[in-house]
Design a protein around this motif. Structure first.
Motif, short mmCIF file in Angstrom:
data_model
loop_
_atom_site.label_atom_id
_atom_site.label_comp_id
_atom_site.label_asym_id
_atom_site.label_seq_id
_atom_site.Cartn_x
_atom_site.Cartn_y
_atom_site.Cartn_z
N LYS A 152 0.83 -1.21 0.00
CA LYS A 152 0.00 0.00 0.00
C LYS A 152 0.86 1.26 0.00
O LYS A 152 0.64 2.18 -0.78
N SER A 153 1.86 1.28 0.89
CA SER A 153 2.70 2.48 0.99
C SER A 153 3.59 2.63 -0.23
O SER A 153 3.92 3.76 -0.64
N THR A 154 3.99 1.51 -0.83
CA THR A 154 4.80 1.57 -2.06
C THR A 154 3.98 2.23 -3.16
O THR A 154 4.46 3.12 -3.87
N THR A 167 4.08 -1.74 9.03
CA THR A 167 5.08 -0.69 8.86
C THR A 167 4.39 0.66 9.01
O THR A 167 4.91 1.57 9.64
N THR A 168 3.20 0.77 8.41
CA THR A 168 2.44 2.01 8.53
C THR A 168 1.52 1.91 9.74
O THR A 168 0.78 0.94 9.87
N VAL A 169 1.58 2.90 10.61
CA VAL A 169 0.65 2.96 11.74
C VAL A 169 -0.19 4.22 11.59
O VAL A 169 -1.41 4.16 11.48
N ILE A 174 -4.91 8.66 0.63
CA ILE A 174 -4.69 8.34 2.05
C ILE A 174 -4.30 6.87 2.16
O ILE A 174 -5.03 5.98 1.73
N ASP A 175 -3.12 6.65 2.73
CA ASP A 175 -2.58 5.29 2.91
C ASP A 175 -2.65 4.98 4.40
O ASP A 175 -2.13 5.74 5.21
N VAL A 176 -3.31 3.90 4.75
CA VAL A 176 -3.47 3.59 6.18
C VAL A 176 -2.79 2.26 6.54
O VAL A 176 -2.24 1.57 5.68
#
Ligand SMILES: Nc1nc2c(ncn2[C@@H]2O[C@H](COP(=O)(O)OP(=O)(O)OP(=O)(O)O)[C@@H](O)[C@H]2O)c(=O)[nH]1
Ligand SMILES: [Mg+2]
Length: 391
Positions: free
Chosen positions: A14-16, A34-36, A77-79
């Motif tokens: 997702k973050s990539t 990894t993402t909080v 928005i990346d969660v």
């Protein structure tokens, strides 16, 4: 601004994808969660700028114009990752989805490579389609929870009037950007028992949540890590009947970095390798063969554009104040581009520009035809519109 949420299980990329679309550097790593905290950034979808048709030079304010291509901003928005049972508090729970309440649509990232279990840990032979199913279930529980919160007390107050139950639901889902019309349509289709709403059970709320969601929140499947997917998995995804795009977010990010470093020259979906570094050359050639040649593109931009233009059915319109110069009152040509849903009217556009302009609306002028149009005029893609309002 149009808002798009990126969701999926942990570790799917997702973050990539977020980073590839927004050019914002965020933590990316090969372990779950990894993402909080959510990452928020601006991505752009592209449309041909009308200035080219009129031999004018535009002076954009809200949307840059690059060589005749208008870049329309989308909030992305990346969660954190969702896991099965998130609504019961597993993983990081589902509370963080509250950051996505106002999203117009979603990119659901799934793992086409099948190398992760549903918790985002290394695995083998996982089913990419299972990533969609559990996620739908978690979303339904989240939405049902929002409707259900304090429901029994509220429901006891309500009479047996159909309207009062419906109004109560509307109140609870407006925060999710779900409209009165959608609620009415769904209530008509589901015909829930309105005589004793305080007795509704979990299943009733789930059904309601699912129908409201399907009616109002398009989801585009990004079948990510397609670079590492087996033919079997690709075929399963193709046959599943979802709106999907094969994506290699990691390739998109790598190509952007290579371009920045001067190692390649990009030309649309193709590129030429210019670096003399043999190892880098090999990597880039591999990507060209196994991603670009095989899938046509990295899919990153495509999944966002398909969501916005096809699924959300957004068109681009340009409000101006001077119908001859196609400018605002300071002479800026085609200063702003607005993305609106197809079916929006001239009055809707006025409201999108400013509530006050909507309230004071008299008529509009279609600047391409120089014709006067009324408040109910249905906007067309590429329209340039002057709104005439009471002072
Ligand atoms: N092969 C391959 N790996 C990818 C791709 N996209 C991301 N990855 C890798 O997948 C891992 C997870 O990437 P992230 O972007 O951190 O995933 P995430 O979904 O944001 O993860 P969480 O924030 O932990 O939920 C990293 O090791 C990435 O390099 C892709 O397209 N192909
Ligand atoms: Mg992440």
């Amino acid at each position: 601004m149009v808002k798009v949420g990126i969701i999926g299980k942990p570790n799917v990329g997702k973050s990539t994808l977020f980073s590839a679309l927004t050019a914002v550097d965020v933590p990316i790593a090969d372990y779950p969660f990894t993402t909080v905290k959510p990452n928020v950034g601006i991505a752009y979808v592209k449309k041909k700028c009308p200035h080219t048709e009129f031999g004018l030079v535009c002076s954009p304010r809200n949307s840059p114009c690059v060589s005749g291509t208008r870049m329309l901003p989308i909030e992305l928005i990346d969660v954190a990752g969702l896991v099965p049972g998130a609504h019961e508090g597993r993983g990081l729970g589902n509370k963080f989805l509250d950051d996505l309440r106002q999203a117009d649509g979603f990119i659901v990232v799934i793992d086409a490579s099948g190398r992760l279990d549903l918790e985002g840990n290394p695995s083998q032979g996982a089913d990419p389609l299972a990533d969609v199913l559990f996620l739908r279930d978690e979303i339904n529980h989240w939405v049902a929870g929002i409707i259900k919160d304090g429901w029994v007390r509220a429901a006891k107050r309500l009479g047996i009037e159909k309207g009062s139950v419906e109004a109560e639901i509307v109140k609870r889902v407006t925060g999710l950007g779900i409209s009165v019309n959608v609620v009415s349509k769904v209530m008509n289709a589901l015909q829930p028992d309105l005589s004793k709403p305080e007795l509704w059970g979990d299943d009733d709320f789930i059904r309601l949540a699912e129908a409201l969601w399907n009616e109002s929140k398009p989801m585009m499947i990004a079948a990510n890590k397609c670079d590492a997917a087996s033919e079997d998995n690709l075929e399963r995804i193709r046959k599943a009947g979802y709106d999907f795009v094969f994506v290699s977010a990691i390739s998109e990010l790598a190509l952007q970095r290579a371009e920045k470093a001067g190692a390649i020259e990009r030309d649309g979906e193709d590129f030429t390798v210019v670096t003399t570094d043999a190892r880098q050359r090999k990597g880039l050639e591999y990507m060209k063969e196994n991603v670009l040649r095989k899938f046509g593109s990295t899919g990153a931009r495509e999944c966002l554009e398909k969501l916005v233009f096809d699924m959300l059915d957004m068109i681009t319109v340009y409000p101006v104040e001077d119908e001859n110069k196609m400018s605002d009152k300071d002479g800026n040509v085609l200063p702003d581009a607005y993305l609106v849903r197809r079916g929006s009217t001239a009055r809707d556009l006025a409201y999108a520009v400013h509530t006050d302009l909507g309230d004071r609306f008299i008529r509009a002028i279609n600047c391409r035809t120089k014709r006067v149009v009324g408040s109910e005029y249905e906007l067309e893609d590429g329209d340039i519109i002057k709104i005439v309002a009471h002072r």
